[in-house]
Design an enzyme around this catalytic site. Structure first.
Site, PDB file in Angstrom:
ATOM      1  N   LYS A 282       0.848  -1.188   0.000  1.00  0.00           N
ATOM      2  CA  LYS A 282       0.000   0.000   0.000  1.00  0.00           C
ATOM      3  C   LYS A 282       0.888   1.244   0.000  1.00  0.00           C
ATOM      4  CE  LYS A 282      -4.134   1.739   2.369  1.00  0.00           C
ATOM      5  NZ  LYS A 282      -5.085   1.497   3.487  1.00  0.00           N
ATOM      6  N   GLU A 368     -19.285  -4.934  10.959  1.00  0.00           N
ATOM      7  CA  GLU A 368     -20.158  -4.150  11.840  1.00  0.00           C
ATOM      8  C   GLU A 368     -21.232  -5.004  12.490  1.00  0.00           C
ATOM      9  OE1 GLU A 368     -18.316  -1.373   8.884  1.00  0.00           O
ATOM     10  OE2 GLU A 368     -19.369  -3.305   8.734  1.00  0.00           O
ATOM     11  N   ARG A 396     -25.343  -0.886   8.310  1.00  0.00           N
ATOM     12  CA  ARG A 396     -25.016  -2.276   8.005  1.00  0.00           C
ATOM     13  C   ARG A 396     -25.388  -3.222   9.145  1.00  0.00           C
ATOM     14  NH1 ARG A 396     -20.897  -2.467   3.974  1.00  0.00           N
ATOM     15  NH2 ARG A 396     -19.908  -4.247   4.956  1.00  0.00           N
TER      16      ARG A 396
END
Length: 641
Positions: A282, A368, A396
């Site tokens: 990344k 979540e 969610r």
């Protein structure tokens, strides 16, 4: 002309040589750093997928073969390669390119996928549709290792495994990070996955020998399965995927275009679902991003394109800063308080509590639903969990809030950062749905503090509620100055109370300040207006209903959806109490709002001090005219008229 300037679509990539592809990758990284440093956006994720995206577009025929990105914030390179380079000066700005895939921008964008863990379900559905329609198309889903911590991804993998003939390729972009280093068992497994070419030949020999052995029926299957499992564990620890029935390839170097092209071609020709595990870095190519352990370059504001240092002045103190400090003090005073987050430890401000009390903060990954039900379990076990999320991500886990927390009467506090209009990330990230959802939850307590002092008070109150869910929500904006109350009326804070006030303006959160400004403007026009903050919007305080009964007009003002928010709850409470004062609502319409700055969006919605004052003046005049008309009808014609 540079190579990048000559690329207007995926077909332009296919004539390039290997050295040219490497040069193009360098040019794309230079372009990304230079462009995103001027607009802000997701820099680190896109620097990490340059070669992968080039390889994808050389092997697959987009848009005929859909490429779906999860979560979509790593789609900048895809946008560049599909003819949108010239739009990058307007990235994430009003009228410009979105920061996520966007179907209105390009036929190459299939899904406006900006919440994590959903790409595999989209891909599985598309692949099944093409199979049923007899269309020869391959669907590709690009998912990060962080998103594999979410349960929805594994629900999809379970179903992908059933479709042995689905032309579906899952590219796992494994950089060891989501917002910060990826956590959990899945992450640990990915970090050690290796392949061994001895696996298939060895397994073939075992099968041949078992078939010649004098064993029949179920015993033969058990023996074969036992051999297969043992060999797999020794030679190629990829069982997590292969046990699902999905072919696994990798791990491979995600920055080697040639290697990825060969893997993609093989997977495309396989004729069934394949997982390709790519190892990437990344932030690759930008030293400041590669070396940053805190992952500050996942998303950036305006930065120096050489050093990565912010160009704007240090921001004012934020709501997140205030929460970060307050939760540590609360946890220090109450050993039963624990913290939970979903792969956003730093962004939501639980990092300080994690440092102070490492055994009492749990990062569950991008999960979540699990976070909320786990919190219910922690509560049932005698603790008080504080679940810190972005407001948009509470959507969610609504079923878990309703059925696991509220139904069971568990004391769980939800701290919702980035509530209300957030701005440049667009429709999926505006935190405007939580109040509408929580209004459906029996027994829920909801507060939107107007300043830091009220935030701390709300948090302390919330962690003391042990039999119902509590919500404390706040904006992405910097902390406003303290707004003291003139007095309290039964728990309702009175912020402005001019003599002979005919209008009552009810507001909370950052809009309490907006309400006071609007009331000042109205007063200058000869319409005195009182302003109150309910402190806790849910449940509706009877004292607030009483104040509504004494006014000629009530207007609610809130940084949330107009359906089911403060105004809707207050209207229902007034109706039940027999209070028939005219009530009007000023809030966010229940629509999917485009990306722009917060100020631009609020201006378009008429949620500025001038707009609010103007609307209330009009309503007040209408209310007065209606009152005069009602009085005339009630009195009837005067004698002698």
């Amino acid at each position: 002309m540079s190579l990048l300037e000559a690329v207007h679509g995926p077909r332009d990539l296919r004539a390039l040589s290997a050295p040219q592809l490497a040069e193009l990758a360098d040019e794309i990284r230079t372009f990304l750093v230079g462009s995103v440093s001027r607009t802000g956006g997701h820099l680190g994720p896109n620097l990490g997928v340059v070669e992968m995206t080039i390889a994808l577009h050389r092997v697959f025929d987009s848009p005929h073969d859909p490429i779906i990105f999860d979560t979509g914030h790593q789609s900048y390179v895809h946008k560049i390669l599909t003819g949108r380079q010239e739009g990058f000066p307007g990235l994430r700005q009003k009228g410009g390119l979105t920061g996520y895939p966007c179907r209105a921008e390009s036929p190459h964008d299939w899904v406006e996928n900006s919440h994590a863990t959903t790409s595999l379900s989209w891909a599985e559905g598309l692949a099944k549709a093409y199979r049923l329609r007899g269309e020869d198309r391959t669907v590709v889903a690009v998912i990060g290792d962080g998103a594999l911590t979410g349960g929805m991804a594994w629900e999809a993998l379970n179903n992908i495994a059933v479709g042995a003939d689905l032309k579906l390729i899952v590219v796992v972009n494994d950089n060891g990070r989501s917002y910060t280093p990826t956590v959990g068992g899945i992450a640990s497994h990915l970090s050690t996955l290796r392949t061994d070419r001895r696996y298939e030949p060895t397994l073939k020999q075992i099968k041949q020998r078992v078939r010649s052995a004098p064993v029949v029926g179920g015993a033969l299957y058990d023996l074969l399965h036992g051999f297969k499992t043992g060999v797999k564990d020794i030679l190629a620890p990829q069982g997590m995927f292969s046990d699902l029935g999905i072919k696994y390839v990798g791990p491979i170097d995600g920055h080697d275009i040639g290697m990825m092209e060969r893997a993609f071609e093989s997977a495309k020709n396989f004729g069934g679902p394949v997982i390709i595990h790519c190892m990437t870095v990344k932030g690759k190519g930008f030293r400041a991003a590669e070396e940053d352990e805190a992952d500050r370059f996942h998303a950036v504001g305006l930065i120096d394109s050489e050093t990565g240092e912010p160009l704007t002045a240090s921001p004012r103190r934020t709501w997140t800063d205030a929460f970060r400090e307050a939760i540590v003090d609360i946890a220090r005073a109450d050993a039963n308080v624990v913290g939970i987050t979903a792969a956003m430890l730093h962004p939501v401000g639980l990092d300080a509590m994690a440092r102070a009390f490492p055994d009492r903060v749990f990062d569950v990954g991008i999960a979540e639903q699990h976070a909320v039900t786990s919190a219910a379990g922690l509560s049932r076990g005698g603790l008080h969990p504080v679940v810190a999320l972005y407001a948009t991500f509470l959507n969610r886990a609504f079923d878990q809030v309703l059925m696991d927390v509220a139904l069971h009467g568990q004391g769980v506090t939800f701290v919702l950062d980035r509530a209300g209009i957030t701005g440049p990330d667009g429709a999926s990230h505006h935190g405007m749905w939580d109040t509408s959802l929580m209004a459906l939850v029996p027994g829920a307590h909801v507060a939107a503090p107007r300043d830091e002092r009220r935030l701390v008070d709300a948090l302390r109150t919330a962690v003391g509620v042990d039999d119902a869910p509590t919500v404390v929500r706040y904006s992405k904006d910097p902390l406003p100055p303290e707004l003291p109350a003139i007095r309290s009326h039964g728990g309702v804070d009175v912020l402005a109370s001019p003599a002979d006030a005919r209008v009552l303006l009810v507001a909370h959160g950052p809009f309490a300040h907006l309400a006071v400004e609007a009331a000042d403007r109205m007063g200058a026009q000869g319409i005195p207006c009182a302003v109150v903050d309910p402190v806790w919007a849910l449940p509706v305080n009877p004292a607030l209903v009483e104040l509504c009964g004494a006014a000629e007009l009530v207007v609610t003002l809130e940084d949330g959806g107009v359906s089911g928010g403060l105004g809707a709850a207050l209207a229902l409470a007034c109706q039940r109490a027999g209070v028939w004062t005219p009530l009007r609502h000023l809030a966010i319409p229940q629509e999917f709002l485009d990306h722009a700055s917060r100020a631009e969006i609020l201006g378009e919605l008429g949620l500025t001090a001038d707009d609010v004052a103007r609307a209330i003046v009009d309503w007040a005049l209408e209310s007065t005219a209606a009152k005069v008309a009602r009085t005339a009808v009630a009195e009837g014609p005067r004698a002698g008229a």
